[in-house]
Design an enzyme around this catalytic site. Structure first.
Site, PDB file in Angstrom:
ATOM      1  N   LYS A 111       0.821  -1.328   0.029  1.00 36.20           N
ATOM      2  CA  LYS A 111       0.173  -0.071   0.087  1.00 36.20           C
ATOM      3  C   LYS A 111       0.871   1.439  -0.029  1.00 36.20           C
ATOM      4  CE  LYS A 111      -4.422  -1.858   1.614  1.00 36.20           C
ATOM      5  NZ  LYS A 111      -3.761  -3.176   1.816  1.00 36.20           N
TER       6      LYS A 111
HETATM    7  C1  LIG Z   1      -4.682  -4.268   1.204  1.00 34.28           C
HETATM    8  C2  LIG Z   1      -3.907  -5.717   0.950  1.00 34.28           C
HETATM    9  C3  LIG Z   1      -4.195  -6.681  -0.068  1.00 34.28           C
HETATM   10  C4  LIG Z   1      -5.643  -6.578  -0.930  1.00 34.28           C
HETATM   11  O1  LIG Z   1      -5.372  -5.461  -1.718  1.00 34.28           O
HETATM   12  P1  LIG Z   1      -6.626  -4.867  -2.522  1.00 34.28           P
HETATM   13  O2  LIG Z   1      -6.186  -3.945  -3.404  1.00 34.28           O
HETATM   14  O3  LIG Z   1      -7.659  -4.574  -1.579  1.00 34.28           O
HETATM   15  O4  LIG Z   1      -7.163  -6.024  -3.579  1.00 34.28           O
HETATM   16  C5  LIG Z   1      -3.488  -7.672  -0.184  1.00 34.28           C
HETATM   17  N1  LIG Z   1      -2.364  -8.091   0.801  1.00 34.28           N
HETATM   18  C6  LIG Z   1      -2.028  -7.015   1.494  1.00 34.28           C
HETATM   19  C7  LIG Z   1      -0.538  -7.410   2.259  1.00 34.28           C
HETATM   20  C8  LIG Z   1      -2.653  -5.854   1.864  1.00 34.28           C
HETATM   21  O5  LIG Z   1      -2.564  -4.935   2.712  1.00 34.28           O
END
Ligand SMILES: *Cc1c(COP(=O)(O)O)cnc(C)c1O
Length: 463
Positions: free
Chosen positions: A112
């Site tokens: 993120k």
């Molecule tokens: C947020 C997250 C996801 C999922 O991502 P999306 O964009 O919601 O599909 C997968 N793995 C981790 C470690 C995350 O923090």
């Protein structure tokens, strides 16, 4: 480039207005009016670019009218200078047919950061330019909160308040959020679950006078800037394989919760990147896997898993894809979403499902399969997968068609989820920045599970 709502009720707006609006005013999601097409000679020219230069080229296609190129370059450079690896998102080869795209080299060790470092700088730029007050309010099950706080800490003109469920996030996630000392950050630990946090946030955003008075902005993945920032690493990863002589399409395997990350991959494909299959991996919360199996989109029962960042029942970005699947027919999307609200279910006809299956193949990965995959890859390659990444790798293995090459997206560093890793008797050494968190002082306010108590905290903080 203009942005429109998936439900057709917003006149086309520019990029800056789109990021400030967050959720579209008609309840839909904002999407680019049209997708830029990248020609083969442009792809060839982009192949040699380092990450930030590539990001500048791609992002400029979507926001150049609003942000002059030299300003955008400054934002992009600042956003990725915080990454520990100079390649930003390096690609590691495990086998000829399986590569891992490591997206966890940012400040909070989760993917993120790729989007939220950029969004933080973007918000600061917009605050400075337009004089808009930016007060970010969000709820987190762990990763988003840490990453969002890291993206805006200490930034002028911005305050951020994040709600997390008290004692219900991983130890490392909790420390990442609460050891930040900047005065523009407020951590509220709510005595309840993540759903309680989200409900409180929803109610506060729905309270329009309160929202206006305090200039509340969202940080969740409904924000289109996050999706656009994530398209970059699909291109970057593809070029790393091309550099090694790979020709033709590549599959991407993506562990998915809100359909944000994988939707970015879908946009890259539609822009002209040679993507084969988008392999969608869910954990036991499998609404998306069931959709691509049956054409029915319907929440199931909530399951707690080892990959908590994917423990969701409704995938907030899915509406963007529905809009594409129906060739931008906003009327159909609006009526589908209305039906979803009334009946809790959407079903698409066979021809639409067939098209969806042309781009995506989806698998749901059980808790046991997730841990087995971590153990198996650790043994075979000495490579430690975090539980989210393991879901994606397990799905890639299930797909495994002869002659295909897959890049599996690694969305978090395993140190963030040591509680799960230890279940297979694997001991890991924490990276130094994570180890250092344990000795730091913490700033957090525990509040009752009550919208009014949270409101009191916000009145004081956003005053
Ligand atoms: C947020 C997250 C996801 C999922 O991502 P999306 O964009 O919601 O599909 C997968 N793995 C981790 C470690 C995350 O923090």
């Amino acid at each position: 480039m203009k942005y429109i709502s998936t439900r057709g009720g917003v006149a086309p707006i520019g990029f800056t207005d789109a990021i400030l609006m967050g959720l579209a005013d008609d309840g839909g999601l904002l999407v680019p009016e049209r997708l830029p097409q990248v020609r083969a000679d442009t792809l060839e020219a982009w192949k040699k670019l380092p990450y930030t230069a590539l990001a500048l080229e791609i992002l400029a296609l979507f926001m150049e009218e609003d942000i002059p190129r030299d300003e955008l370059k400054r934002l992009v450079d600042a956003s990725y200078a915080t990454f520990r690896d100079p390649r930003v998102t390096p690609v590691v080869k495990l086998r000829d047919d399986l590569h891992v795209l490591e997206l966890f080299h940012g400040p909070t060790f989760a993917f993120k950061d790729v989007a939220l470092q950029f969004l933080g700088n973007l918000y600061e730029y917009v605050a400075d330019r337009t004089g808009s007050v930016i007060h970010i309010l969000g709820a987190t099950s762990g990763d988003t909160g840490a990453s969002a706080i890291e993206g805006v800490r200490g930034k002028k003109g911005i305050k951020i308040c994040i709600l997390h469920p008290h004692n219900r996030v991983s130890r490392v996630q909790e420390l990442q959020m609460t050891t930040v000392q900047d005065d523009n950050v407020l951590n509220l630990a709510v005595e309840g679950t993540f759903d309680d946090c989200q409900r409180i946030i929803k109610e506060l955003f729905a309270d329009v006078p309160f929202k206006r008075r305090h200039h509340l902005r969202a940080i969740n993945s409904i924000n289109i800037a996050r999706i656009l920032a994530q398209t970059v690493y699909y291109f970057y990863a593809y070029f790393r394989l091309a550099e090694q002589g790979h020709e033709g399409p590549v599959n991407f395997s993506v562990p998915t919760g809100n359909f944000g990350d994988i939707y970015a991959g879908y946009l890259a494909k539609r822009m002209g990147l040679p993507v084969g299959k988008l392999i969608l991996a869910t954990n036991e919360n499998d609404i998306l896997a069931r959709f691509f199996g049956s054409g029915v989109y319907q929440p199931g029962e909530f399951r707690g898993t080892y990959s908590p960042s994917m423990d969701i029942q409704v995938a907030s970005n899915f509406e963007r894809y529905l809009h594409d699947l129906h060739d931008g027919d906003a009327g159909t999307v609006a009526s589908l979403m209305e039906r979803f609200k009334a009946e809790g279910r959407i079903e698409v006809p066979a021809d639409v499902l067939r098209r969806a299956r042309g781009d995506f193949t989806a698998y749901s990965v059980s808790n046991d399969e997730c841990l087995d995959t971590i153990a198996r890859y650790y043994e075979a390659y000495g490579y430690l997968l975090d539980p989210h990444t393991a879901c994606g790798v397990a799905a890639a293995d299930r797909r495994a068609e002869a002659g295909e090459v897959t890049i599996a997206l690694s969305t978090a560093h395993p140190a963030k989820f040591d509680e799960a890793i230890r279940l297979r008797n694997i001991t890991q050494v924490y990276p130094e920045p994570i180890q250092a968190l344990f000795g730091k002082p913490r700033r957090v306010t525990v509040v009752a599970n009550s919208r009014d108590r949270v409101k009191e905290q916000l009145e004081a903080f956003f005053a």
